[in-house]
Design a protein around this motif. Sequence first.
Motif, PDB file in Angstrom:
ATOM      1  N   THR A  38     112.305  33.695 -26.567  1.00 53.16           N
ATOM      2  CA  THR A  38     112.332  34.245 -27.881  1.00 53.16           C
ATOM      3  C   THR A  38     110.973  34.603 -28.490  1.00 53.16           C
ATOM      4  O   THR A  38     110.928  35.258 -29.494  1.00 53.16           O
ATOM      5  N   THR A  39     109.856  34.509 -27.788  1.00 44.15           N
ATOM      6  CA  THR A  39     108.631  34.970 -28.380  1.00 44.15           C
ATOM      7  C   THR A  39     108.250  36.175 -27.916  1.00 44.15           C
ATOM      8  O   THR A  39     108.594  36.561 -26.878  1.00 44.15           O
ATOM      9  N   PHE A  40     107.231  36.638 -28.604  1.00 48.99           N
ATOM     10  CA  PHE A  40     106.584  38.243 -28.262  1.00 48.99           C
ATOM     11  C   PHE A  40     105.629  37.796 -26.930  1.00 48.99           C
ATOM     12  O   PHE A  40     105.517  38.969 -26.347  1.00 48.99           O
ATOM     13  N   LEU A  41     105.500  36.414 -26.422  1.00 50.30           N
ATOM     14  CA  LEU A  41     104.690  36.583 -24.995  1.00 50.30           C
ATOM     15  C   LEU A  41     105.655  36.995 -23.987  1.00 50.30           C
ATOM     16  O   LEU A  41     105.030  37.517 -22.898  1.00 50.30           O
ATOM     17  N   TRP A  42     106.939  37.042 -24.036  1.00 43.13           N
ATOM     18  CA  TRP A  42     107.844  37.684 -23.054  1.00 43.13           C
ATOM     19  C   TRP A  42     107.659  39.295 -22.625  1.00 43.13           C
ATOM     20  O   TRP A  42     107.690  39.730 -21.441  1.00 43.13           O
TER      21      TRP A  42
END
Length: 408
Positions: free
Chosen positions: A401-405
Motif C-alpha cells: 500500500t506504500t509508495f515504495l512499491w
Amino acid sequence: MSVSSVEVNKKPVSIWRNQSFLILLSSTFLLSVANRIYELLLPLILLELTNSSVAVTTMRTAELLPNLLFGIFIGVFVDRMNKKRLALWAIGLQAGLLLCLAWMLKIETEWLVPYYAIGFLLMTCNYGYFNAQVGLVKMNIPTQYLNSANAKFSFIETFVSVMGPVISGLMLLLPFFYNGVLVTAFAYALCFMILSRLSHQPEAPRQARSSFLADFREGWDAFRANKALWMMTMFIMVLNSTMTVVQTTVVIFAKMELGLASSEVALVMAAAGIGGMAGSLLSSKLRMSWGLGVLFGASAIFHMAAYLLMYFSNDYHMLIIALFISGLATSFYSVCAYTFRLEQTPSELIGRISGITGTFFRVGMPITVFASGWVMNSWGTALIFLLAGMVNLIVFFVYRTTFLWKLR
C-alpha cells in the motif's frame, strides 16, 4: 580532439578492470568463507556440548547485541576515521579472537560464558568492519556500477554459502572441532593481507572542530529527511527479525527433530546457498524489469512460502526445497536493501547512515532470537516457522500500500 576520440574516452570501463573492486571482492570472498564456516560450526558445537536450543539462541543473542548497543553510534566513528585502517583493525582482532576460540575448544572448555563473550566481541568487530567496508565500496566504485557491484558481492556471498556448508561438513568429519575455527582464523589473516593493498581514496573533507554529537545529529537529520530510506528501514527491521530467527531455528530443527548428523546438517544447508546464487544472478535483470520496489516486496512472499514449507517439513527433502526458496528470497532482499541504501546516501554520510539504518535493521533480532529458544523448548520449532511466515505475509500487504512499491 576528434569526435571519435571523445566517444572512446566516454566508453565505460568494465567494473572488472577496477583494482579496488577486485580487492574488495576478494576480501568479501574470504570473509564469506570464514563467516559461513563459523556460523554453521558454532551452533552445532554448542548443541554437541549442551543439547540445548536455549544455549544456541543465547549465543546468537550475544552475537546480535553489539549491533543494538553500538550500531547507532559506530557510524560516527567510521566517518571520523580512516576506513581502510578501521577495516584492517577489525579483521585483525577477529583473527585473534578466533584463535582464542580454537584454543578453548582444544582444551574442551564447557563453561559457556567465554563462548558468549567471544561471540559478542567478534560481532562488535564484524559490525565495525561492515560499516567501514560499505564506505570503502561507496568511495572506490563509481555510482553507475553500484547495483552491478552489489549483485556481484551478493553472488560471491551466496556462492560461498553453497561451499561453506560443504567445507563445514568436511571439518566436522575431522576428529576435532577447533580445526574449522582455525581455518576461519587463517581466512581472516589472509583477508588482512589482501585488504592492506587497497589504494584508499581520500576521505571527504570535514570540519576539524565538529563534535561527535554534531556529527551524529547530521547523520540522523539526513536519515529522517529521506522518507523512502527510513520507511524502507522499518520494513527491513521486521523482516530481518523473522529471517534471523528462522536461520537459527532451522539448524536446531534439522539436528534435533529430523535427527540429522552435524555433517548432514551442513550439507543440507547448502540448498540455501544454491538458491541465493540463483537469486544473485537474477536480481539485476529482475530489478530492471520489475523495479526495486516490486522485487523487494516479492522477496517477502518468497520468504513466506519457504517458512511455511519448513513448517510442513517432515523430512530433509522438503527442507531442502524450502531452503532453496529461502536463499533465493534472501538474495533478492539483500541486493535491494543494501543497494537502495547506497544509492540514497552521500559518501560523507555513509558511515553514519549505515550505522543508524544498521541498528534499526537489527533492533528486533536479539529479542526475537532469545525468545525463540524458549518457544522451541516449550512448543518445538514448527511454531517459529509458522509465525515467521505469517509476519512476512502481513508485511507484504502493508508494504504493497506504500509508495515504495513503485520504486524503480
